[in-house]
Enzyme design. Structure first.
Site, short mmCIF file in Angstrom:
data_model
loop_
_atom_site.label_atom_id
_atom_site.label_comp_id
_atom_site.label_asym_id
_atom_site.label_seq_id
_atom_site.Cartn_x
_atom_site.Cartn_y
_atom_site.Cartn_z
N CYS A 85 15.89 15.38 24.09
CA CYS A 85 14.71 14.51 24.14
C CYS A 85 15.07 13.16 24.78
CB CYS A 85 14.12 14.36 22.74
SG CYS A 85 12.49 13.63 22.73
N HIS A 195 13.72 19.91 20.34
CA HIS A 195 14.74 19.44 19.40
C HIS A 195 15.48 20.57 18.70
CE1 HIS A 195 14.01 15.05 19.34
NE2 HIS A 195 12.85 15.42 19.84
N GLU A 197 18.19 20.45 17.08
CA GLU A 197 18.79 20.01 15.81
C GLU A 197 17.79 20.08 14.66
OE1 GLU A 197 17.44 18.15 17.93
OE2 GLU A 197 16.90 16.16 17.19
#
Lengths: 229, 89
Positions: A85, A195, A197
């Site tokens: 991002c 994302h 994560e």
């Protein structure tokens, strides 16, 4: 395998990235934007957020942070670098990845799960995926519209450097050719807008489709890669 | 000390969704005569350099930091105090 995560002023997802690295079987190491070395880590993650308040342009100020000289040298040496991002925006501004991220074509901030296909599975960040997907991953960004001129886009496709793609018909931000993530020429630097994560724990809303990214990174470091640094 | 104004726009071939939104809003406000709306940035700064060095300094600053040549283009000029965008504030 030690995975360094850089915290810039305004980074938001640094702790999730550290947790994801740990969950994948690596040791997460916090790095600071003002540092001038990478503490000997084996991979570097530039996390999501709004570094320097997105002033001027997203990533424009962060790319001049003191630690970025070490990131450039590490990347040039073949070290694995992932931008998520805002981290992707920083890598583009730094010239470590081609193209740029523009305001979403619909002008709205988009926060929802998307599906992406993993188009290339021989990078340090995608070798853990056992098939191209589609895989589910959260997206949350206002400036995620990937842009590059047509000649650059043609070159990226020809050189197999489109790493992640949104599904046809479900392009959330107007990105050129449905591109969600790209790599540098050598394949060791990868950036993506969604994302990963946030997609490493099935008990949480993001699911765990991208645990494979961090597990793949943590395991199976080819010997020539570790020797070259 | 010379004051420089730098105007930045997205390159013409790049879709400017803000400009398009304004273009769509203007007819509803009675301004159907407006078209080709682009939204950019106006930057002003004093520079402690002069002569040939001025142009080199501005261009290096604009190219390497103030704009992103992948997506943006710019023009710059030296301005007088009454040409500041905030001159009448």
């Amino acid at each position: 395998m030690r995975v360094g995560v850089i915290t810039f002023p305004g980074s938001l997802d640094d702790h999730d990235a550290l947790a994801a690295a740990t969950r994948g079987g690596a040791e997460g190491v916090g790095l600071w934007h003002g540092d001038t070395d990478l503490s000997g880590v084996d991979a570097v993650v530039l996390p999501g957020g709004f570094s320097y308040g997105d002033y001027l342009r997203t990533g424009a100020i962060a790319q001049h942070a003191p630690i970025m000289a070490a990131v450039r040298a590490f990347a040039a040496d073949g070290g694995p670098v992932l931008g998520i991002c805002n981290g992707f925006q920083i890598l583009c501004e730094a010239g470590l990845l081609p193209g740029a991220l523009l305001r979403n074509s619909g002008l709205r901030f988009v926060s929802r799960p998307v599906f992406v296909t993993v188009e290339r599975r021989d990078t340090p960040f995608t070798r853990g995926f056992d098939h191209p997907g589609p895989w589910s991953v959260p997206l949350k960004s206002g400036e995620g519209c990937y842009h590059a001129d047509p000649a650059t886009l043609d070159r990226l496709e020809a050189e197999d450097r489109v790493v992640f793609r949104y599904l046809p018909g479900d392009n959330p931000n107007g990105s050129a050719r449905n591109i969600a993530g790209v790599s540098n020429e050598a394949g060791n630097v990868v950036g993506l807008m969604p994302h990963p994560e946030h997609a490493v724990d099935d008990d949480l809303a993001g699911g765990d489709d991208f645990l494979a990214m961090f597990a793949g990174l943590a395991s199976d470091v080819p010997e020539h890669e570790s020797l070259s640094r | 000390m010379p004051r420089v104004a730098i105007d930045v726009l997205l390159k013409r071939e790049i879709l400017d969704p803000q400009g398009r939104a304004l273009e769509r809003a203007l007819p509803g406000l009675g301004h159907g005569e407006a078209s080709d709306v682009r939204v950019g940035k106006h930057i002003e700064l004093d520079l402690d350099v002069s002569g040939d060095e001025l142009a080199t300094t501005v261009e290096s600053m604009a190219h390497d930091f103030l704009t992103n040549p992948v997506i943006e283009t710019y023009v710059w000029r030296i301005i007088q105090p009454d040409e500041r965008a905030d001159a009448n504030s």
